[in-house]
Write a protein that holds these residues in place. Structure first.
Motif, PDB file in Angstrom:
ATOM      1  N   ALA A  33       0.825  -1.202   0.000  1.00 41.72           N
ATOM      2  CA  ALA A  33       0.000   0.000   0.000  1.00 41.72           C
ATOM      3  C   ALA A  33       0.860   1.252   0.000  1.00 41.72           C
ATOM      4  N   THR A  34       2.065   1.170   0.554  1.00 38.69           N
ATOM      5  CA  THR A  34       2.929   2.333   0.601  1.00 38.69           C
ATOM      6  C   THR A  34       3.992   2.321  -0.495  1.00 38.69           C
ATOM      7  N   ALA A  35       4.205   1.183  -1.125  1.00 42.08           N
ATOM      8  CA  ALA A  35       5.238   1.071  -2.150  1.00 42.08           C
ATOM      9  C   ALA A  35       4.616   1.181  -3.540  1.00 42.08           C
ATOM     10  N   ALA A  36       4.869   2.294  -4.204  1.00 43.44           N
ATOM     11  CA  ALA A  36       4.337   2.498  -5.549  1.00 43.44           C
ATOM     12  C   ALA A  36       5.192   1.747  -6.567  1.00 43.44           C
ATOM     13  N   VAL A  37       4.543   1.239  -7.577  1.00 42.49           N
ATOM     14  CA  VAL A  37       5.239   0.592  -8.679  1.00 42.49           C
ATOM     15  C   VAL A  37       5.073   1.485  -9.891  1.00 42.49           C
ATOM     16  N   SER A  38       6.161   1.812 -10.512  1.00 43.60           N
ATOM     17  CA  SER A  38       6.115   2.676 -11.678  1.00 43.60           C
ATOM     18  C   SER A  38       6.491   1.880 -12.926  1.00 43.60           C
ATOM     19  N   CYS A  39       5.614   1.870 -13.897  1.00 42.60           N
ATOM     20  CA  CYS A  39       5.877   1.194 -15.154  1.00 42.60           C
ATOM     21  C   CYS A  39       5.677   2.192 -16.274  1.00 42.60           C
ATOM     22  N   ARG A  40       6.412   2.002 -17.349  1.00 42.69           N
ATOM     23  CA  ARG A  40       6.250   2.894 -18.502  1.00 42.69           C
ATOM     24  C   ARG A  40       6.001   2.056 -19.747  1.00 42.69           C
ATOM     25  N   LEU A  41       5.524   2.714 -20.771  1.00 43.86           N
ATOM     26  CA  LEU A  41       5.205   2.042 -22.019  1.00 43.86           C
ATOM     27  C   LEU A  41       6.362   2.224 -22.989  1.00 43.86           C
ATOM     28  N   TYR A  48       6.750  -1.782 -19.132  1.00 46.20           N
ATOM     29  CA  TYR A  48       8.045  -2.208 -18.611  1.00 46.20           C
ATOM     30  C   TYR A  48       8.251  -1.502 -17.269  1.00 46.20           C
ATOM     31  N   CYS A  49       8.596  -2.263 -16.245  1.00 43.96           N
ATOM     32  CA  CYS A  49       8.716  -1.707 -14.893  1.00 43.96           C
ATOM     33  C   CYS A  49      10.161  -1.553 -14.427  1.00 43.96           C
ATOM     34  N   GLY A  50      11.113  -1.783 -15.316  1.00 45.63           N
ATOM     35  CA  GLY A  50      12.509  -1.518 -14.996  1.00 45.63           C
ATOM     36  C   GLY A  50      13.336  -2.698 -14.526  1.00 45.63           C
ATOM     37  N   TYR A  51      12.805  -3.893 -14.576  1.00 41.68           N
ATOM     38  CA  TYR A  51      13.542  -5.048 -14.068  1.00 41.68           C
ATOM     39  C   TYR A  51      14.036  -5.989 -15.158  1.00 41.68           C
ATOM     40  N   HIS A  52      13.178  -6.304 -16.137  1.00 41.56           N
ATOM     41  CA  HIS A  52      13.516  -7.340 -17.115  1.00 41.56           C
ATOM     42  C   HIS A  52      12.745  -7.088 -18.413  1.00 41.56           C
ATOM     43  N   LEU A  53      13.438  -7.119 -19.540  1.00 42.75           N
ATOM     44  CA  LEU A  53      12.796  -6.808 -20.821  1.00 42.75           C
ATOM     45  C   LEU A  53      12.247  -8.022 -21.560  1.00 42.75           C
ATOM     46  N   SER A  54      12.798  -9.197 -21.335  1.00 44.09           N
ATOM     47  CA  SER A  54      12.338 -10.339 -22.127  1.00 44.09           C
ATOM     48  C   SER A  54      11.058 -10.930 -21.547  1.00 44.09           C
ATOM     49  N   ASN A  55      10.435 -11.793 -22.313  1.00 41.64           N
ATOM     50  CA  ASN A  55       9.185 -12.428 -21.925  1.00 41.64           C
ATOM     51  C   ASN A  55       9.362 -13.937 -21.835  1.00 41.64           C
ATOM     52  N   THR A  56      10.368 -14.368 -21.095  1.00 47.76           N
ATOM     53  CA  THR A  56      10.640 -15.794 -20.985  1.00 47.76           C
ATOM     54  C   THR A  56       9.778 -16.431 -19.893  1.00 47.76           C
ATOM     55  N   ARG A  57       9.510 -17.708 -20.040  1.00 47.03           N
ATOM     56  CA  ARG A  57       8.633 -18.461 -19.138  1.00 47.03           C
ATOM     57  C   ARG A  57       9.108 -18.369 -17.694  1.00 47.03           C
ATOM     58  N   ALA A  58       8.139 -18.253 -16.784  1.00 47.31           N
ATOM     59  CA  ALA A  58       8.456 -18.233 -15.356  1.00 47.31           C
ATOM     60  C   ALA A  58       7.334 -18.917 -14.578  1.00 47.31           C
ATOM     61  N   ASP A  59       7.708 -19.596 -13.508  1.00 53.38           N
ATOM     62  CA  ASP A  59       6.714 -20.207 -12.630  1.00 53.38           C
ATOM     63  C   ASP A  59       7.292 -20.344 -11.230  1.00 53.38           C
ATOM     64  N   ARG A  60       6.502 -20.961 -10.366  1.00 46.38           N
ATOM     65  CA  ARG A  60       6.867 -21.080  -8.963  1.00 46.38           C
ATOM     66  C   ARG A  60       8.256 -21.686  -8.804  1.00 46.38           C
TER      67      ARG A  60
END
Length: 126
Positions: A33-41, A48-60
């Motif tokens: 609630a106090t931590a804003a997430v900033s993403c840009r187009l 894109y939120c600044g962490y990773h550009l690729s769209n590779t598979r991810a799971d638990r």
């Protein structure tokens, strides 16, 4: 030599970003609630939120920048990933958020972030 300069110029145009679209927070978790997430187009990428550009598979069980990007995109789209927020750990809270996101978009809710889920996370209006 003119062709090389043109190719470089075109390549740079593809990575120029559009001004920030907005900031979003997810209300359910107190830490978020106090931590804003900033993403840009970005052109050719989507949100894109600044962490990773690729769209590779991810799971638990996955961790790192790719998971941080997923978590930030989920929060940006209004889905809580738990009280730890963007921590880079794809645990049960992130898996649950992915499943809720997938269900809300009418795609298979398996908790795995593959090509279709990335598309919905990155694309404005979806």
């Amino acid at each position: 030599m003119r062709w090389g300069k043109t190719a470089v110029t075109l390549g740079l145009v593809g990575v120029l970003s559009v001004p920030a679209v907005g900031v979003s927070t997810a209300a359910p978790a107190a830490a978020q609630a106090t931590a804003a997430v900033s993403c840009r187009l970005l052109d050719f990428i989507g949100y894109y939120c600044g962490y990773h550009l690729s769209n590779t598979r991810a799971d638990r069980g996955n961790s790192g920048a790719k998971v941080q990007e997923i978590q930030a995109l989920l929060i940006f789209k209004g889905f809580s990933v738990g009280s730890t927020g963007v921590d880079g750990q794809f645990g049960s809270a992130t898996e649950s958020a992915v499943k809720r996101f997938q269900s809300s978009r009418g795609i298979g809710a398996d908790g795995i972030v593959g090509p279709t889920t990335w598309h919905y996370l990155r694309t404005p209006g979806l």
